[in-house]
Design an enzyme around this catalytic site. Structure first.
Site, PDB file in Angstrom:
ATOM      1  CG  HIS A 293      -4.555  -1.928   4.994  1.00  0.00           C
ATOM      2  ND1 HIS A 293      -3.492  -1.660   4.162  1.00  0.00           N
ATOM      3  CD2 HIS A 293      -4.069  -2.708   6.000  1.00  0.00           C
ATOM      4  CE1 HIS A 293      -2.406  -2.268   4.640  1.00  0.00           C
ATOM      5  NE2 HIS A 293      -2.726  -2.907   5.754  1.00  0.00           N
TER       6      HIS A 293
ATOM      7  CG  ASN B  75      -1.934  -1.531   0.997  1.00  0.00           C
ATOM      8  OD1 ASN B  75      -2.448  -0.701   1.740  1.00  0.00           O
ATOM      9  ND2 ASN B  75      -2.118  -2.836   1.131  1.00  0.00           N
TER      10      ASN B  75
ATOM     11  CG  ASP C   1      -2.745  -5.458   9.208  1.00  0.00           C
ATOM     12  OD1 ASP C   1      -2.132  -6.510   9.004  1.00  0.00           O
ATOM     13  OD2 ASP C   1      -3.002  -4.627   8.319  1.00  0.00           O
TER      14      ASP C   1
END
Lengths: 426, 306, 188
Positions: free
Chosen positions: A60, A92, A303
């Site tokens: 991310h 996101n 992640d």
């Protein structure tokens, strides 16, 4: 560029002491006794491992929208420091990457940073709201390498079915964050004895298992390429193993914190142990390790989820989910090799060729003609995890203070040196 | 023997000796509350801050009275949700208070673990007055004191805790303390309100209230939070009351000398029938009275030089 | 006179300053002095200061009863909550029972303690008594006065005056505590 004398581990191709010759950003030769053209850079890699640059299917990078946590530049710097030459960043952001404009923005920022290959993962649904499909064809054409609503699951099974069917036309992998939001409602850690003692609302393992089962059924129905993000439970591993044995086209990834830590780390209300899916019970950790060993779990992904310090300093129920991982993944994976769970070749595979295959990427290998993404690693170098020294903007790791072994010394992307461990680090 | 702790956050780590010390110290303060001049100078010049992020007149008043009877200066802080909205963290609020020379901070907060976070960040002693679903140590201690006051010995005592156990900090603290002291603890309620693994903490689970109350010496009723109805934990209040409400009939299933306790406030007619609440076997008002003495004892024991 | 046996609480350089007989005679004299000064038992009450003073107060009550045939009211006072050093101590001292089951108004309350030293205990005891009621008069009886007062406090009735140095330790050991009655000084 010539890299000589190192132990090359290119799973399935070349494993042994050898030399690597790079020219024009590509690998031109792999073998022994190689020499480069006059004046080219030579790197002595004696006593070290020479590996394909790692591929992280799940990071991310928070840009656009949350640049205070991480930017594409700082994230790329963290990536190459951790040996990752290719990373896939989740959509996101704010705005969500569900359109060409955001995809192209991300690619442009990555190009300007000039460090790792940053490949965008586009959203499955508009705004990741789970209702209407995003313009998946357009996302593919703009440069997305997979689709996911990560951060969230696609709750509506019909929408997920359509997404899987539609993605087939573009040969795109569909990635799901497997969590039934109703079962998980309000939860902030694994539902179990620790959550009972701490008085915290729990997320049962069933919340993940239920969605894994659903996704596997839909993959069987549609024939789509399904990839399960960050699986964490024994149930998930069991179901994926069974599905693979019947030939269903599914791949899975697991994160280092899920093969090393249990829910016990949350004691003391440690927000650096708060992530989604949460740290589970001991049995689940053993199952993840078993799944890595027997190939049920194809890839190791991080992640990598940066959050600002003040955000993690809130009460446990308020703090955001997520921990960073790019700069610790290699050493933690090497721990599995030392423990005997994986062979060195298996470990390298899980960081390189296997993730690349899951998304159909031409990365993660040192074959002649491949992009020259290479990482030189000292497998045995001991060091201590110090978040203060991270290249990432954020410091939220559960491994602070851990004494680990295995350090990235040099990272090369497209034939250019983008990272080198400085003398101050030794 | 003394309480060598900076903070009182949870009953789980306390030893039997420590719990006994607190109860015996409370005896001395019960005597003080019986005097005409209900004040002793033990905490003169000390500052006690009540930092209550969740409203609670009952507990806050009890602590305030306890601190004042020890001659301490008391400050009440009730930050509304707005200060959190303004972005000030719990730690920032507390550091501001610490800068005012607070010796003891009594914290009530809606998040589990808030007391621990606070205790690690300030030099003042922190007393947990309830953090989310986690623990409410002083409530359990006054419950124990009330049981002891009735001449009941903890070893082998049968205690039934009835109601929404998974969301109850009072239940958790009492389970830790009572099992440590050798009591037999039962938890009674719908299975949707039983937390995972509660039997591993030493409590026996009963879904049938009649069975659960048979032969018990202490019935501890928990308050049903009516707002929970919407979250599919139980179908209607009517059904809940029929299955888990304490009626005079159900009290008769317990041991003849059994006492009925409730941390308050009571939902008359829901978890406890009005006639039971008012009956002689109810020690609910004693609990409130004992609360001040027990909290005086705790403030006294926590007030050593740090 | 019997030689005291070597007990674990005693060390070789402990000096015996009062034996059981000395203590008994001192208490008898103090009982008579109290009655003389107060002209009998009318309005008389005794309050022992925990812990040493409590047993001595009981013994005085018995002696007074033996002389006048009347059992005067008595009580016990724990002064811990009134100590002036609570803020300085790392660990709070254990509290003991306080019980003064009679009305002190118009009474002459004789405080009883074993050793009078700096006077701080007596100051705390007076504050404690005042919080429990309003005594008509307070008097003080001690078994041993060892000097070194830090406050202007004086005992009305003294069993024995004992010059000591500050570093020395004076112990009053009593039968009620499982010891042979005696008073010893040790070099701390």
């Amino acid at each position: 560029m010539l890299i000589t004398g190192g132990r090359i581990v290119d799973p399935g191709r070349f494993v042994g002491i050898g030399d690597l010759l790079i020219d024009g950003g590509k690998i031109v030769a792999v073998g022994t006794g190689l020499s480069g053209p006059a004046g080219s850079l030579t790197i002595q890699a004696n006593g070290r491992l020479v590996l394909p640059g790692f591929v992280d299917l799940h990071v991310h990078f928070r840009e656009p929208g949350f640049e205070y946590k991480e930017t594409i530049r700082s994230g790329s710097a963290a990536a190459v420091a951790g040996g990752f030459t290719t990373v896939c960043c989740m959509p996101n952001t704010n705005p969500i990457n569900d359109n060409q404009a955001v995809t192209e923005f991300i690619l442009e920022r990555a190009r300007l940073a000039g460090l790792a290959n940053v490949l965008p993962v586009g959203a499955i649904t508009k705004g990741s709201e789970g209702k209407e499909l995003a313009e998946i064809g357009d996302l593919r054409r703009s440069g997305c390498v997979a689709i996911s609503d990560d951060g969230k699951p696609v709750m509506n099974s019909l929408v997920m079915r359509r997404a899987m069917e539609y993605a087939l036309a573009f040969d795109l992998t569909v990635v799901d964050h497997c969590e039934d939001l109703h079962l998980a409602e309000g939860g902030c850690m694994n539902e179990g004895l620790v959550s009972t003692e701490l008085g915290l609302p729990g997320i049962p393992a069933a919340a993940e298992d239920v969605m894994v089962a659903r996704n596997l059924s839909l993959a069987e129905l549609t024939g789509a390429r399904l990839h399960l993000a960050h699986i964490s439970t024994a149930g998930s591993v069991r179901m994926v193993r069974e599905a693979k044995s019947r030939g269903i086209h599914v791949t899975a990834e697991a994160c280092p914190h899920h093969f090393l830590l249990t829910e016990e780390v949350v004691r003391g209300y440690n927000t650096h142990a708060k992530m989604n899916p949460p740290l589970r019970a001991w049995e689940d950790v053993q199952a993840i390790k078993g799944g890595l060993r027997d190939g049920t779990i194809d890839a190791i992904a991080t992640d990598h989820a940066p959050h600002a310090t003040q955000e993690k300093q809130q009460d446990f129920t308020e703090a955001p989910f997520g921990v960073v991982g790019l700069e610790t993944a290699l050493a933690l994976t090497m721990g599995l090799v030392e423990e005997g769970v994986l062979s060195l070749e298996q470990a390298v595979e899980k960081l390189t060729s296997a993730p690349a295959a899951a998304f159909g990427l031409k990365k993660g290998t040192l074959a002649v003609g491949a992009d020259a993404d290479v990482v030189i690693v000292d497998q045995h170098e001991p060091w201590e995890v110090d978040p203060g020294k991270f290249r990432s903007k954020s410091r939220n790791t559960p491994f602070a203070g851990w004494k680990v072994k295995g350090r990235v010394q040099t990272t090369i992307v497209g034939g250019r040196l983008v990272f080198e461990t400085g003398p101050s680090e030794r | 023997m003394s309480l060598k702790r900076k903070d009182l956050l949870s009953l789980a780590p306390l030893s039997v000796d420590e719990i006994t010390l607190i109860l015996e110290t409370a005896d001395s303060f019960k005597e003080v509350t019986g005097r005409d001049i209900k004040k002793v100078p033990a905490l003169r010049g000390r500052t006690v801050v009540n930092l209550f992020f969740e409203p609670s007149t009952r507990t806050r008043t009890s602590f305030e009275l306890a601190a004042k009877r020890l001659s301490a200066d008391v400050i009440n802080f009730s930050p509304s949700a707005s200060s959190v909205v303004k972005g000030e963290t719990l730690l920032d609020t507390a550091r501001n208070i610490e800068a005012m020379q607070a010796d003891i901070i009594v914290l009530r907060h809606s998040s589990a673990g808030a007391a621990e976070t606070l205790a690690q960040g300030v030099k003042s002693s922190v007393i947990n007055a309830g953090d989310g679903w986690h623990e409410h140590p002083t409530q359990a201690l006054l419950d124990l004191y009330t049981i002891r006051q009735r001449g009941m010995d903890f070893k082998g005592l049968r205690v039934a805790i009835v109601g929404d156990v998974s969301h109850s900090r009072v239940a958790r603290s009492n389970i830790y303390a009572l099992t440590k002291l050798g009591a037999e603890v039962r938890v009674v309620g719908p299975s949707t309100m039983m937390p995972w693994g509660i039997e591993k903490l030493g409590a026996k689970v009963y879904y049938d209230m009649d069975e659960g109350l048979r032969g018990v010496n202490v019935i501890m009723m928990l308050r049903l939070q009516l707002e929970r109805q919407g979250r599919a934990l139980f179908p209607t209040i009517r059904e809940y009351t029929r299955l888990y409400g304490l009626t005079a009939e159900r009290v008769r299933l317990a041991d003849p000398g059994a006492i009925v306790m409730h941390p308050g406030p009571i939902n008359r007619g829901v978890e406890i029938a009005p006639d039971v609440a008012d009956s002689l076997s109810s020690v609910i008002l004693d609990q409130v009275a004992n609360g001040v003495a027990v909290r005086m004892g705790i403030l006294y024991l926590m007030s050593g030089a740090n | 006179m019997t030689t005291p046996t070597n007990r674990p609480t005693e060390r070789k350089d402990d000096k015996l300053v009062m034996d059981a007989g000395d203590i008994a005679r001192a208490l008898t004299r103090i009982a008579h002095e109290i009655l003389e000064r107060n002209k009998g038992v009318r309005n008389l009450a005794l309050v022992g200061i925990r812990t040493g003073g409590v047993y001595l107060a009981h013994r005085l009550v018995k002696r007074i009863q033996g002389i006048e045939g009347v059992q005067v009211p008595s009580g016990e006072l724990d002064i811990t909550l009134y100590r002036d050093d609570l803020a300085l101590r790392k660990n709070q001292p254990v509290l003991r029972k306080t019980s003064v089951p009679f009305d002190m108004a118009e009474k002459v309350v004789v405080l009883v303690d074993d050793v009078l030293f700096t006077g701080r205990t007596i100051r705390a005891a007076m504050d404690g008594l005042m919080d429990l009621g309003r005594p008509g008069e307070i008097q003080l009886a001690v078994l041993v006065d060892r000097g070194h007062r830090q406050l202007p406090i004086k005992a009305n009735y003294i069993g024995k005056n004992l010059p000591t140095s500050r570093e020395e330790k004076v112990q009053v050991l009593l039968e009620e505590n499982g010891e042979e009655d005696r008073v010893v000084i040790s070099k701390s």
